[in-house]
Design an enzyme around this catalytic site. Sequence first.
Site, short mmCIF file in Angstrom:
data_model
loop_
_atom_site.label_atom_id
_atom_site.label_comp_id
_atom_site.label_asym_id
_atom_site.label_seq_id
_atom_site.Cartn_x
_atom_site.Cartn_y
_atom_site.Cartn_z
N CYS A 55 -63.92 69.36 -25.35
CA CYS A 55 -64.22 70.19 -26.52
C CYS A 55 -62.96 70.55 -27.30
O CYS A 55 -62.96 70.58 -28.52
CB CYS A 55 -64.95 71.47 -26.10
SG CYS A 55 -66.58 71.18 -25.39
N ARG A 57 -73.66 67.65 -25.68
CA ARG A 57 -73.07 68.04 -26.97
C ARG A 57 -73.90 67.33 -28.04
O ARG A 57 -73.92 66.11 -28.13
CB ARG A 57 -71.57 67.69 -27.02
CG ARG A 57 -71.22 66.27 -26.71
CD ARG A 57 -69.70 66.06 -26.65
NE ARG A 57 -69.14 66.49 -25.39
CZ ARG A 57 -68.29 67.51 -25.26
NH1 ARG A 57 -67.89 68.19 -26.31
NH2 ARG A 57 -67.82 67.84 -24.07
#
Length: 216
Positions: A55, A132
Site C-alpha cells: 500500500c 484491494r
Amino acid sequence: MNEANENPPRPAGLRIGDRAPDFEARSTIGPVRLSTFRGRWLILFSHPADFTPVCTTEFMELARHAQEFEALDCELMALSVDSLFAHFAWLRMIRDRFGVEVRFPIVEDPTLVIGRAFGMVAPQDNDSAAVRTTYFIDPSGTIRAMTCYPANVGRSTPEMLRTLRALQAIDAEGGLAPANWQPGEKLLCAPTHDLDAVYAAKDAVSWFLDREGDEA
C-alpha cells in the site's frame, strides 16, 4: 426442487453500470461526500491497511501521478478501515521518509459500512485485509470499470491512467478500445448488425474488426 435452486442468492457487490452508493465520511482532507464529486471522474479504491509495504508503494506512485489524473478531470479517493489518525501518521511517515506528500483524500471506514455497500468485503468479513478494489466512476456517478487485486499484488498506476483515458475516449468518440490501446491510437468501430452491410464489407473481417477512419 430445492428451494435454494429456485431462488439463488444474488452475488454480493456492485457491477459495471451500477450507480455508486453515496456516502459521507471523515477523510484526511475533512468530511467528504461521494455525490459532491459528480460532474467529474472519480477513482475510489480500497487498501487493506496503513503502514503496509504494498500500500505504501501504491500511494507514493499515485501521489506522484496525481497531476496526470487531475489533468484528466479525475479525482482520487482512498478508503480503508484504519482510523483517521492512523491515516495522518502514515502520510506523515511517507512524507518524512520518502519526500512524497499524499494530498488526495483517504476515508476512514472502521465499521466497514462503505466497504460492504460497495462489495469490497463480504457481509461476513470482519476486516478488509483480503483485497484491494478499484472503482472508476464517471461524472454521472455510474461505475464504468472495476478491478480487484489480492493484498500481495499492487496496482499498476499506468494501467489505471490508461483505463481512465480509454473510458473517456470511447465516451467522446463512440468507438471501442482494443487490447493494449494507448492514447492517440485509433479506436475500433462498433460491428454492424446489418446483414447487407456484412456482405458489402471490403473483406471478411472489416465488418466487425475495423479501426475508425479506415476506408470501408
